[in-house]
Motif scaffolding. Structure first.
Motif, PDB file in Angstrom:
ATOM      1  N   ILE A  87       9.972   6.960   1.103  1.00 55.68           N
ATOM      2  CA  ILE A  87       9.976   5.838   0.162  1.00 55.68           C
ATOM      3  C   ILE A  87       8.672   5.045   0.275  1.00 55.68           C
ATOM      4  CG2 ILE A  87      11.112   3.661  -0.445  1.00 55.68           C
ATOM      5  CD1 ILE A  87      13.759   4.950   0.226  1.00 55.68           C
ATOM      6  N   VAL A  88       8.149   4.882   1.508  1.00 57.64           N
ATOM      7  CA  VAL A  88       6.848   4.229   1.677  1.00 57.64           C
ATOM      8  C   VAL A  88       5.773   5.005   0.910  1.00 57.64           C
ATOM      9  CG1 VAL A  88       5.021   3.709   3.334  1.00 57.64           C
ATOM     10  CG2 VAL A  88       7.378   3.106   3.860  1.00 57.64           C
ATOM     11  N   TYR A  89       5.789   6.329   1.039  1.00 57.94           N
ATOM     12  CA  TYR A  89       4.817   7.165   0.325  1.00 57.94           C
ATOM     13  C   TYR A  89       5.016   7.049  -1.184  1.00 57.94           C
ATOM     14  CZ  TYR A  89       2.255  11.281  -1.229  1.00 57.94           C
ATOM     15  OH  TYR A  89       1.390  12.126  -1.888  1.00 57.94           O
ATOM     16  N   LYS A  90       6.268   7.049  -1.632  1.00 61.78           N
ATOM     17  CA  LYS A  90       6.566   6.933  -3.065  1.00 61.78           C
ATOM     18  C   LYS A  90       6.094   5.586  -3.610  1.00 61.78           C
ATOM     19  CE  LYS A  90      10.363   7.744  -6.331  1.00 61.78           C
ATOM     20  NZ  LYS A  90      10.681   6.490  -6.980  1.00 61.78           N
ATOM     21  N   GLN A  91       6.292   4.515  -2.830  1.00 58.55           N
ATOM     22  CA  GLN A  91       5.819   3.196  -3.247  1.00 58.55           C
ATOM     23  C   GLN A  91       4.293   3.156  -3.337  1.00 58.55           C
ATOM     24  OE1 GLN A  91       7.083   0.591  -4.454  1.00 58.55           O
ATOM     25  NE2 GLN A  91       5.627  -1.057  -4.095  1.00 58.55           N
ATOM     26  N   LEU A  92       3.639   3.789  -2.372  1.00 54.63           N
ATOM     27  CA  LEU A  92       2.178   3.843  -2.388  1.00 54.63           C
ATOM     28  C   LEU A  92       1.683   4.583  -3.620  1.00 54.63           C
ATOM     29  CD1 LEU A  92      -0.585   3.406  -1.041  1.00 54.63           C
ATOM     30  CD2 LEU A  92      -0.187   5.511   0.259  1.00 54.63           C
ATOM     31  N   ARG A  93       2.296   5.732  -3.938  1.00 54.09           N
ATOM     32  CA  ARG A  93       1.901   6.482  -5.131  1.00 54.09           C
ATOM     33  C   ARG A  93       2.150   5.663  -6.393  1.00 54.09           C
ATOM     34  NH1 ARG A  93      -1.602   9.927  -4.730  1.00 54.09           N
ATOM     35  NH2 ARG A  93      -0.899  10.836  -6.696  1.00 54.09           N
ATOM     36  N   PHE A  94       3.239   4.907  -6.391  1.00 52.23           N
ATOM     37  CA  PHE A  94       3.552   4.054  -7.541  1.00 52.23           C
ATOM     38  C   PHE A  94       2.462   3.006  -7.752  1.00 52.23           C
ATOM     39  CE2 PHE A  94       5.423   0.014  -8.971  1.00 52.23           C
ATOM     40  CZ  PHE A  94       5.887   0.386 -10.224  1.00 52.23           C
ATOM     41  N   LEU A  95       2.018   2.382  -6.655  1.00 50.35           N
ATOM     42  CA  LEU A  95       0.984   1.355  -6.759  1.00 50.35           C
ATOM     43  C   LEU A  95      -0.343   1.946  -7.236  1.00 50.35           C
ATOM     44  CD1 LEU A  95       1.670  -0.687  -3.491  1.00 50.35           C
ATOM     45  CD2 LEU A  95       2.361  -1.264  -5.816  1.00 50.35           C
ATOM     46  N   LEU A  96      -0.672   3.128  -6.729  1.00 45.99           N
ATOM     47  CA  LEU A  96      -1.952   3.744  -7.074  1.00 45.99           C
ATOM     48  C   LEU A  96      -1.966   4.271  -8.508  1.00 45.99           C
ATOM     49  CD1 LEU A  96      -2.742   5.681  -3.767  1.00 45.99           C
ATOM     50  CD2 LEU A  96      -3.873   3.628  -4.622  1.00 45.99           C
ATOM     51  N   GLN A  97      -0.802   4.642  -9.025  1.00 49.95           N
ATOM     52  CA  GLN A  97      -0.750   5.236 -10.357  1.00 49.95           C
ATOM     53  C   GLN A  97      -0.322   4.256 -11.439  1.00 49.95           C
ATOM     54  OE1 GLN A  97       1.838   8.640  -9.928  1.00 49.95           O
ATOM     55  NE2 GLN A  97       0.406   9.751  -8.618  1.00 49.95           N
ATOM     56  N   LYS A  98       0.025   3.048 -11.058  1.00 52.39           N
ATOM     57  CA  LYS A  98       0.478   2.061 -12.042  1.00 52.39           C
ATOM     58  C   LYS A  98      -0.634   1.700 -13.016  1.00 52.39           C
ATOM     59  CE  LYS A  98       2.584  -2.498 -12.517  1.00 52.39           C
ATOM     60  NZ  LYS A  98       1.669  -2.920 -13.598  1.00 52.39           N
ATOM     61  N   ASP A  99      -0.265   1.539 -14.262  1.00 58.59           N
ATOM     62  CA  ASP A  99      -1.225   1.086 -15.279  1.00 58.59           C
ATOM     63  C   ASP A  99      -1.580  -0.371 -14.983  1.00 58.59           C
ATOM     64  OD1 ASP A  99      -2.763   0.558 -17.474  1.00 58.59           O
ATOM     65  OD2 ASP A  99      -1.116   0.660 -18.925  1.00 58.59           O
ATOM     66  N   LEU A 100      -2.849  -0.619 -14.662  1.00 59.90           N
ATOM     67  CA  LEU A 100      -3.276  -1.959 -14.272  1.00 59.90           C
ATOM     68  C   LEU A 100      -3.545  -2.878 -15.456  1.00 59.90           C
ATOM     69  CD1 LEU A 100      -5.749  -0.944 -11.411  1.00 59.90           C
ATOM     70  CD2 LEU A 100      -3.360  -1.649 -11.201  1.00 59.90           C
ATOM     71  N   GLY A 101      -3.606  -2.308 -16.628  1.00 58.73           N
ATOM     72  CA  GLY A 101      -3.891  -3.131 -17.803  1.00 58.73           C
ATOM     73  C   GLY A 101      -5.373  -3.211 -18.120  1.00 58.73           C
ATOM     74  N   GLY A 109      -9.418 -18.529 -25.701  1.00 60.52           N
ATOM     75  CA  GLY A 109      -8.658 -17.301 -25.904  1.00 60.52           C
ATOM     76  C   GLY A 109      -7.683 -17.026 -24.782  1.00 60.52           C
ATOM     77  N   VAL A 110      -6.742 -16.117 -25.072  1.00 57.27           N
ATOM     78  CA  VAL A 110      -5.747 -15.689 -24.086  1.00 57.27           C
ATOM     79  C   VAL A 110      -5.716 -14.165 -24.065  1.00 57.27           C
ATOM     80  CG1 VAL A 110      -3.314 -15.750 -23.381  1.00 57.27           C
ATOM     81  CG2 VAL A 110      -4.333 -17.744 -24.520  1.00 57.27           C
ATOM     82  N   VAL A 111      -5.836 -13.589 -22.873  1.00 61.72           N
ATOM     83  CA  VAL A 111      -5.747 -12.131 -22.750  1.00 61.72           C
ATOM     84  C   VAL A 111      -4.420 -11.759 -22.110  1.00 61.72           C
ATOM     85  CG1 VAL A 111      -8.240 -11.754 -22.615  1.00 61.72           C
ATOM     86  CG2 VAL A 111      -6.930 -12.141 -20.512  1.00 61.72           C
ATOM     87  N   LYS A 112      -3.982 -10.559 -22.400  1.00 58.39           N
ATOM     88  CA  LYS A 112      -2.749 -10.047 -21.811  1.00 58.39           C
ATOM     89  C   LYS A 112      -2.926  -9.935 -20.299  1.00 58.39           C
ATOM     90  CE  LYS A 112       0.416  -6.091 -22.093  1.00 58.39           C
ATOM     91  NZ  LYS A 112       0.649  -4.768 -22.734  1.00 58.39           N
ATOM     92  N   ASP A 113      -1.869 -10.231 -19.543  1.00 54.83           N
ATOM     93  CA  ASP A 113      -1.942 -10.113 -18.085  1.00 54.83           C
ATOM     94  C   ASP A 113      -2.383  -8.710 -17.680  1.00 54.83           C
ATOM     95  OD1 ASP A 113      -1.204 -12.683 -17.527  1.00 54.83           O
ATOM     96  OD2 ASP A 113       0.912 -12.241 -17.169  1.00 54.83           O
ATOM     97  N   PHE A 114      -3.307  -8.648 -16.745  1.00 57.54           N
ATOM     98  CA  PHE A 114      -3.671  -7.371 -16.135  1.00 57.54           C
ATOM     99  C   PHE A 114      -3.697  -7.568 -14.624  1.00 57.54           C
ATOM    100  CE2 PHE A 114      -7.599  -9.605 -17.141  1.00 57.54           C
ATOM    101  CZ  PHE A 114      -8.398  -9.434 -16.017  1.00 57.54           C
ATOM    102  N   ASP A 115      -3.495  -6.500 -13.909  1.00 63.27           N
ATOM    103  CA  ASP A 115      -3.300  -6.572 -12.454  1.00 63.27           C
ATOM    104  C   ASP A 115      -4.644  -6.473 -11.747  1.00 63.27           C
ATOM    105  OD1 ASP A 115      -0.395  -6.662 -12.517  1.00 63.27           O
ATOM    106  OD2 ASP A 115      -0.505  -4.602 -13.217  1.00 63.27           O
ATOM    107  N   TYR A 116      -5.214  -7.629 -11.433  1.00 65.11           N
ATOM    108  CA  TYR A 116      -6.519  -7.682 -10.786  1.00 65.11           C
ATOM    109  C   TYR A 116      -6.392  -7.937  -9.279  1.00 65.11           C
ATOM    110  CZ  TYR A 116      -5.672 -12.701 -11.022  1.00 65.11           C
ATOM    111  OH  TYR A 116      -5.127 -13.949 -10.874  1.00 65.11           O
ATOM    112  N   GLU A 117      -5.170  -8.165  -8.794  1.00 65.62           N
ATOM    113  CA  GLU A 117      -4.940  -8.402  -7.370  1.00 65.62           C
ATOM    114  C   GLU A 117      -4.130  -7.258  -6.772  1.00 65.62           C
ATOM    115  OE1 GLU A 117      -4.363 -12.660  -5.904  1.00 65.62           O
ATOM    116  OE2 GLU A 117      -3.323 -12.667  -7.819  1.00 65.62           O
ATOM    117  N   TYR A 118      -3.966  -7.327  -5.473  1.00 60.15           N
ATOM    118  CA  TYR A 118      -3.071  -6.418  -4.768  1.00 60.15           C
ATOM    119  C   TYR A 118      -1.698  -6.502  -5.420  1.00 60.15           C
ATOM    120  CZ  TYR A 118      -0.187  -4.786  -0.840  1.00 60.15           C
ATOM    121  OH  TYR A 118       0.714  -4.133  -0.041  1.00 60.15           O
ATOM    122  N   LEU A 119      -1.072  -5.339  -5.684  1.00 58.88           N
ATOM    123  CA  LEU A 119       0.156  -5.315  -6.468  1.00 58.88           C
ATOM    124  C   LEU A 119       1.384  -5.779  -5.713  1.00 58.88           C
ATOM    125  CD1 LEU A 119      -0.352  -2.068  -8.561  1.00 58.88           C
ATOM    126  CD2 LEU A 119      -0.374  -4.422  -9.356  1.00 58.88           C
ATOM    127  N   GLY A 120       1.178  -6.272  -4.512  1.00 56.37           N
ATOM    128  CA  GLY A 120       2.279  -6.917  -3.819  1.00 56.37           C
ATOM    129  C   GLY A 120       2.578  -8.274  -4.419  1.00 56.37           C
TER     130      GLY A 120
END
Length: 792
Positions: free
Chosen positions: A428-442, A589-600
Motif C-alpha cells: 500500500i505504501v508503494y501504491k500510494q507512492l505511485r499514485f502521488l507520482l502519477q497524479k495529474d498535477l494540473g 485573475g483566478v486560475v484553477k488549483d494546481f498541485d505545486y506542493e508536496y501532495l500530502g
C-alpha cells in the motif's frame, strides 16, 4: 574440561548440519536487519550529537500571522537580543547560493558551498578547528575558514593558513584563510565547505540582502517559554505577529511547528517514519526469536536419546546445561562475527539506499549486535533449559517418545501474521507512492527544464563597468537571450518565472487593519506566458500581459483556494493586503488549483506575482523528440553570455519526483525488510517441515502400503501449515487495513485500499510457505515404504 565441551559442541554441529546452519542463518539475518535499522534510527535521533551544547542551541522563528508558518529568519539585527541575560551567546548565519559564489586559486575555479557568519559562530557551534588561532579566527574582516577537504582541493599539501582566495559574489574580494576546521560531521544538519566573515561587507561584499537565521545558546536553568514571552514583549517589531525559539531537533523533525522558508537547512526527518522502522525492528526481532526457539527445541528433541544415554552414564543435568551454554556461546560468537562482517559490507549500500551517511561508532554496533544475539539465544536457552532439566528416570518414555514443538501452531501463525501485515503495508505504501507520482498535477511537466541563464553575480564579475552601465548591459543581455530562444526551433515555448515548486510565504488579509485575521499565502514570481507554458487553466479575469502590466505594480493572479479562503466574492472590487507592509494588491485573475506542493497537503492559497527581473529563472519547454538538440542550443547560448561558467539545469518532472525521494527510499526499505522477515519465517518453517516429515516417516510408509498416493501424502503433511497460514491471513487483514487507514490520514490525496492487495499478499505468502514445506513433503511421499519399515 572446556576443551572437551568445545570439541563435543562442534561434533554436535557436524551431526546436525541443517539445525546448525538454520540457527546461524536465522540469527544472522535477523541481527543484520535489526542492526541496519537501528543504525539508521540511532543516527537520525542523534543528529548534531557532536555539539557539546546541542540541547542549549535555539534559533529564531518568526510568524506573520496567528496561524501562519514559522520562518527561520529574523528581520532585525542580532544586537536585538544582546540585552537578555538568559542568552549566553548568539550568532547569525546566512547561506550563500552555491552556483553564485566562485573561488579562484592559481587560475583554478571552484564552486564550494558555504555560509556567512558572525565572529561568534564558534562560540555557538564548536566545530573542531585543526589549524589556526581559535581565539582570533575572524579577527580580520576578510578572513575565511575552510574545511580540510576544501583546503586539500585548493592548496594540496601546502599549509593553507595565510593563503589568499579570490572569492567572487557579484564583486571580487580577496579572502585570507585564517583557520581550517575538520570536515563537517556527517550527522550535522548544518553543512558548509567554508565560512566567510560577515565583516567582509565593509570591504566590498554586501550580504544584507540575505536575511539571517539567528542562533542562541541559552543558559541551562532558563525557562524557554518565559524567555520567548520576554523577547516578544521587549523587541516585537511591527512586521511580524510572533517570535519563538526552536531547538535543532524541533527544526529537524518539524514536529511541533509548521516551518517554512528555511534558508539554512536542507535535511529533515519524520518521527512517524522512525517509529514505523522501530516497529519493523521489533517485529523482525520477535520473528527471529520464535524461529530460533523452534529450531533449538527441534535440536534438543532430536537429541533426547543422546541426552538420556549421557544421564545413564552418570552425567548430571547441570553438566548437560553447561554443555548447552558452551554451544550457545559458540553460536553467539560465530553469528556475531558473520553479522558484523556483512553489516560493514552492506553499510555503504544501505547509506546509498537511505541517502544518508550513518554515523555510529563501531564499538556501539558490536555491542548492539552482541546484545541482540545474546537476547535471542538466552530466550531460546530458557526454553531448552526446561527440557534438559526435566530429563527424568522414565527412560522408556523418553527414549521411545518424542515431545511436541514449542507452541508450533501459535509460532507459525504469529510469524506469518506479521509477515502478511508487513507485506500488505509495503504494497500500500508503494501504491500510494505511485499514485502521488502519477497524479495529474494540473500543469505540464514533460520536456520542461528550469535554468538560470542570467545571474547577476556571474555577470558582474565578468564585466568591468559603472553600476548604471552594468544594469543597462544586463537588461540588454536579457533581451538578446529572449530573441535567441525564439530562434531555436527545438523550443516549443518559454517564460521567465520561478518553478512551481519554488515559492515563498507571506501573510495577507482583506482588511488594511494589521490586527485583523491573516492567512498565509504562497507566492510564485512569474511573467506573461507562464500560464500557457505550464498549461494553467484560467477560471476568471485574465493573466499578466506585457502591454498592460508592469513588474511589482501590486497586481496578482490567485488560485481557487485563495479565493475561497479569503472569501473573495468579486475579484474586480476586492483587494488583498500584505501583513508586513500594508499594500493593496489588485486581483486580475483566478486560475484553477494546481498541485505545486508536496501532495500530502491540500492546495494552499497561491498568489502569482509579476516579476520581470532579468535574473529570474527560465522555464523552457522543448518539442517532443527535440530535447537533446534543444539542450545543446540552450547550453551554447548560456556559454556565449557566461563564458567559463557551468551550465546547470533540472527537468521539472524530475524536480516533482524529487519531492518524494524519502517516500521512495522508505518504500524500498519496507519491502526489503518485509521479504527478509518472510525469509526468516521460511527458514523456521523449513526446519519444522523437515522435523515433521522425519518424525512421521513410519506413518507415511504405513499409509503408502495401504494405498495412499503422492497427493494424499502431500495433503496430509501440508494441511496443518495451510490451516496456520489461513488463520494468519484472517488476523492480518483487519489489522493491516486499520493501520493503513491511520497512515493514509496524513495525505490530502490518497490511493484506495484495494481488496486485491490483501489477496495478493496472502497468495505470495502462501506460495513461499508451500514451496518451503512441499519439497520435504514431496521427498517423504516418494520414499519407498520398505526403506522405512524394514526395521519394524
Amino acid at each position: 574440561m572446556l576443551a572437551h565441551y568445545l570439541k563435543l559442541s562442534f561434533k554436535n554441529f557436524r551431526h546436525n548440519k541443517v539445525i546448525f546452519f538454520a540457527s546461524i542463518l536465522t540469527l544472522s539475518l535477523g541481527t543484520l536487519c535489526i542492526s541496519l535499522l537501528f543504525s539508521y534510527v540511532y543516527n537520525q535521533f542523534h543528529r548534531n550529537s557532536f555539539l557539546s551544547n546541542k540541547d542549549d542551541i535555539y534559533m529564531t522563528a518568526e510568524q506573520f500571522s496567528k496561524d501562519g508558518v514559522w520562518n527561520l529568519y529574523h528581520f532585525g539585527e542580532l544586537s536585538d537580543f544582546n540585552t537578555f541575560p538568559e542568552i549566553k551567546t548568539s550568532t547569525s548565519v546566512r547561506r550563500l547560493i552555491d552556483n553564485e559564489v566562485r573561488f579562484t586559486v592559481h587560475n583554478n575555479i571552484f564552486n564550494p558551498s558555504g555560509l556567512v557568519v558572525d565572529t561568534t559562530f564558534f562560540q555557538v557551534f564548536d566545530f573542531n578547528i585543526v589549524k589556526g588561532d581559535k581565539k582570533h579566527v575572524f579577527q580580520l574582516p576578510n578572513s575565511i575558514v575552510i574545511t580540510e577537504s576544501l583546503a586539500k582541493k585548493l592548496f594540496g599539501n601546502e599549509n593553507p593558513i595565510g593563503k589568499n582566495i579570490e572569492v567572487s559574489f557579484g564583486q571580487k574580494v580577496i579572502q585570507t584563510v585564517s583557520a581550517v576546521v575538520e570536515d563537517v560531521p556527517k550527522n550535522s544538519t548544518l553543512k558548509f565547505d567554508y565560512l566567510i566573515n560577515y565583516q567582509t561587507k565593509k570591504n566590498g561584499f554586501v550580504y544584507e540582502t540575505i536575511i539571517p537565521t539567528c542562533f542562541f545558546v541559552i543558559n541551562k536553568q532558563v525557562n524557554k517559554d518565559q524567555l520567548i514571552k520576554k523577547i516578544n514583549e521587549s523587541i516585537k517589531p511591527k512586521n511580524f505577529y510572533n517570535l519563538t525559539l526552536l531547538s535543532l531537533d524541533e527544526v529537524f523533525f518539524q514536529s511541533s511547528k509548521k516551518i517554512g522558508n528555511d534558508r539554512v537547512f536542507d535535511e529533515f526527518e519524520s518521527k512517524q517514519n522512525l517509529y514505523i522502522l522501530e516497529v519493523i525492528m521489533t517485529i523482525i526481532f520477535l520473528v527471529t526469536v520464535f524461529n530460533y526457539i523452534n529450531i533449538q527445541v527441534i535440536n534438543v528433541t532430536k537429541r533426547n536419546k543422546n541426552l538420556m544415554l549421557r544421564k545413564i552414564n552418570g552425567e548430571s543435568a547441570l553438566q548437560m546445561i553447561f554443555q548447552q551454554l558452551i554451544e550457545m556461546l559458540c553460536i553467539i560468537l560465530i553469528t556475531a562475527a558473520i553479522s558484523l562482517l556483512i553489516y560493514n559490507l552492506l553499510l555503504p549500500y544501505f547509506n546509498t539506499l537511505t541517502n544518508i551517511s550513518v554515523v555510529i561508532s563501531q564499538a556501539k554496533v558490536i555491542i548492539f549486535i552482541f546484545l541482540v544475539i545474546t537476547a535471542i539465544v538466552i530466550i531460546a536457552f530458557l526454553k531448552t533449559f526446561i527440557k534438559v532439566f526435566k530429563v527424568s528416570a522414565n527412560y522408556k518414555n523418553i527414549i521411545g517418545g518424542e515431545s511436541k514443538l514449542f507452541a508450533r501452531g501459535k509460532s507459525i501463525v504469529f510469524q506469518y501474521t506479521v509477515s502478511i501485515i508487513l507485506l500488505i503495508l509495503s504494497m500500500i505504501v508503494y501504491k500510494q507512492l505511485r499514485f502521488l507520482l502519477q497524479k495529474d498535477l494540473g500543469y505540464h511537466t514533460d520536456n520542461i527544464i528550469v535554468t538560470q541563464l542570467l545571474t547577476p553575480q556571474v555577470f558582474w564579475r565578468n564585466n568591468e563597468s559603472s553600476n548604471g552601465d552594468l544594469i543597462k548591459k544586463f537588461i540588454n543581455h536579457r533581451n538578446y537571450v529572449n530573441n535567441e530562444l525564439k530562434n531555436i526551433s527545438a523550443i516549443s515555448s518559454f517564460a521567465q518565472g520561478n518553478s512551481p515548486l519554488e515559492f515563498f510565504s507571506l501573510d495577507f488579509s482583506k482588511s488594511e487593519d494589521k490586527n485583523d485575521k491573516k492567512n498565509t499565502a504562497n507566492i510564485i514570481n512569474v511573467t506573461p506566458n507562464y500560464d500557457k507554458l505550464l498549461g494553467l487553466t484560467l477560471k476568471e479575469g485574465r493573466f499578466f500581459e506585457s502591454d498592460k502590466d508592469n513588474s511589482y505594480d501590486h497586481k496578482i493572479v490567485i488560485n481557487e483556494s485563495a479565493k475561497r479562503i479569503f472569501n473573495i466574492k468579486d475579484i474586480h472590487k476586492e483587494f488583498l493586503n500584505f501583513n508586513v507592509a500594508i499594500k493593496k494588491m489588485k486581483i486580475i485573475g483566478v486560475v484553477k488549483d494546481f498541485d505545486y506542493e508536496y501532495l500530502g497537503k491540500k492546495s494552499a492559497p497561491l498568489f502569482l506575482s509579476y516579476d520581470d527581473s532579468p535574473d529570474i529563472n527560465y522555464l523552457i519547454k522543448f518539442k517532443e523528440g527535440n530535447v537533446q538538440q534543444g539542450l545543446k542550443k540552450v547550453a551554447a547560448l548560456y556559454h556565449e553570455i557566461n563564458p567559463k561558467e557551468t551550465f546547470e539545469y533540472t527537468f521539472l518532472k524530475d524536480d516533482v519526483a524529487h519531492l518524494y525521494d524519502k517516500e521512495k527510499r522508505l518504500s524500498t526499505i519496507y519491502i526489503l525488510f518485509t521479504f527478509t522477515s518472510l525469509l526468516i519465517s521460511s527458514i523456521g518453517l523449513f526446519t519444522i517441515a523437515l522435523y515433521d516429515t522425519q518424525h512421521r516417516k513410519k506413518e507415511i510408509g504405513i499409509r503408502k502400503v495401504n494405498g495412499a498416493g503422492t497427493k494424499e501424502i502431500l495433503l496430509l503433511l501440508n494441511q496443518d501449515f495451510l490451516k496456520y497460514i489461513a488463520i494468519a491471513f484472517v488476523i492480518a487483514v483487519p489489522v493491516s487495513w486499520y493501520a493503513m487507514l491511520i497512515w493514509l490520514q496524513d495525505f490530502a490525496y490518497k490511493t484506495s485500499i484495494s481488496w486485491w492487495l490483501f489477496v495478493l499478499a496472502g497468495a505470495i505468502v502462501l506460495v513461499i510457505a508451500m514451496c518451503t514445506v512441499s519439497w520435504q513433503s514431496y521427498v517423504a511421499s516418494k520414499t519407498k515404504p520398505v526403506n522405512v519399515l524394514k526395521d519394524e
